[in-house]
Design an enzyme around this catalytic site. Structure first.
Site, PDB file in Angstrom:
ATOM      1  N   PHE A  82       0.899  -1.256  -0.033  1.00 39.58           N
ATOM      2  CA  PHE A  82      -0.020   0.090  -0.044  1.00 39.58           C
ATOM      3  C   PHE A  82       1.061   1.250   0.118  1.00 39.58           C
ATOM      4  CE2 PHE A  82      -1.891  -3.586   2.036  1.00 39.58           C
ATOM      5  CZ  PHE A  82      -3.315  -3.389   1.451  1.00 39.58           C
ATOM      6  N   SER A  83       2.274   0.969  -0.227  1.00 36.33           N
ATOM      7  CA  SER A  83       3.114   2.099  -0.089  1.00 36.33           C
ATOM      8  C   SER A  83       2.932   3.426  -0.876  1.00 36.33           C
ATOM      9  CB  SER A  83       4.611   1.256  -0.562  1.00 36.33           C
ATOM     10  OG  SER A  83       5.479   2.520  -0.709  1.00 36.33           O
ATOM     11  N   ASN A  84       2.699   4.451  -0.179  1.00 41.00           N
ATOM     12  CA  ASN A  84       2.812   5.822  -0.748  1.00 41.00           C
ATOM     13  C   ASN A  84       3.987   6.158  -1.428  1.00 41.00           C
ATOM     14  OD1 ASN A  84       0.096   6.384   0.261  1.00 41.00           O
ATOM     15  ND2 ASN A  84       0.806   7.340   2.207  1.00 41.00           N
TER      16      ASN A  84
END
Ligand SMILES: *Cc1c(COP(=O)(O)O)cnc(C)c1O
Length: 317
Positions: free
Chosen positions: A71-73
């Site tokens: 889910f890394s920004n």
């Protein structure tokens, strides 16, 4: 494909600094402002652009490799900018999402990112010299960027953000995960405080309040300190550990409800992983009288709204 300058001019910089007047208990006794790094770009998460901005200079790297969760920004921001600039990008992702890609991973795919899923044991090696050396041998032209974009250069980009704040303030509040953002703020303000020490009209010390978004008392302080000169000490910064809500990306119903209500009430949005915890903390600190009357407080909105999309399916309440 865009040249770097054209890409940069598509960003909203300096990001807006807006007055913020919630009807929260204690809020009328202070002046609140929000530094809207979430407004820099609709896709590119605020502090992730700041952290990358000094790594991406001409001549551009031939390829880029970096690391993150599903889910890394950071991977999202980097995947987007690589796509725009025509830089091949290799994302090394913790866990195998091939059967059920997250919205973040779907975006990476649509931007032509090469995705490698690795198990947790391999992922743990992401900062080990031997592992990085092997990556470098496999991809000699690659620039390898650490998880979260959190490298020494990242502090320069955060300093740009601090330098944009053209009002006097007493506190700046920001969420903390890898610590690079907080370290960037602390070191930028330290320079400002030093310059002001000789200016008798502006003797204000600007304090930095970090809001830990994961369980990490002492650990998070250590992460911040690894980016700072040891001489700096902790005189004007601290991390509050009361607002992690059980851990990274943990969001009990009360926090989600807070974010939903907030998003209906105000002109900008927050999400439960980072900005939701930061604004909750500000609300709680105001109610508890943690800031003196008249304090001028800047809350840094670090962006990250893309994470909220994925959050609906991943959330562990
Ligand atoms: C990554 C991230 C943070 C944490 O920043 P660090 O520099 O890792 O401490 C905060 N907010 C958002 C929206 C992020 O994506």
């Amino acid at each position: 494909m865009l040249p770097l300058d054209a890409f940069k001019s598509s960003l909203t910089l300096p990001s807006p600094l807006i007055p913020f007047k919630p009807n929260w208990e204690g809020a009328s006794k202070v002046s609140l402002f929000v530094k809207r790094d979430d407004a820099i770009h609709p896709v590119m998460s605020g502090n992730k652009w700041r952290k990358l901005s000094h790594a991406l200079t001409n001549p551009l790297p031939k390829t880029i490799v970096s690391f993150g969760g599903g889910f890394s920004n950071h991977l999202h921001a980097l995947g987007f900018v690589c796509h725009k600039l025509g830089i091949p990008f290799n994302a090394i992702i913790r866990g195998d999402y091939s059967a059920a890609p997250t919205p973040m991973i779907e975006d990476l795919k649509s931007w032509g990112t090469r995705i490698d899923y690795v198990d947790r044991v391999t992922y743990k090696k992401r900062n080990d010299n031997a592992y990085l050396l092997r990556l470098k041998q496999q991809q000699p032209d690659a620039m390898i960027i650490p998880e979260g974009g959190s490298q020494a250069q990242a502090l320069q980009g955060i300093k740009d953000m601090v330098d944009e704040i053209n009002i006097d303030f007493d506190f700046i509040v920001a969420p903390v995960a890898s610590g690079a953002t907080l370290a960037g703020i602390v070191s930028a303000l330290n320079k400002r405080n030093e310059n002001n020490a000789t200016d008798t009209l502006h003797q204000t010390t600007r304090n930095v309040v970090g809001v830990g978004v994961l369980k990490g008392e002492n650990y998070l302080e250590g992460l911040v300190e690894q980016f700072l000169p040891t001489s700096l000490g902790r005189s004007n910064w601290h991390i509050d550990h009361s607002y992690h809500f059980g851990g990274y990306a943990k969001a009990p119903n009360e926090l989600r409800t807070f974010c939903n209500d907030f998003n209906h009430a105000f002109e900008f949005d927050i999400e439960p992983v980072y900005s939701g915890k930061a604004f909750w903390a500000v609300k709680d600190m105001l109610a508890k009288g943690k800031f003196e009357d008249g304090a001028r407080i800047v809350v840094l909105h670090t962006g990250g709204l893309q994470g909220a999309r994925a959050f609906h399916q991943s959330a562990t309440g």
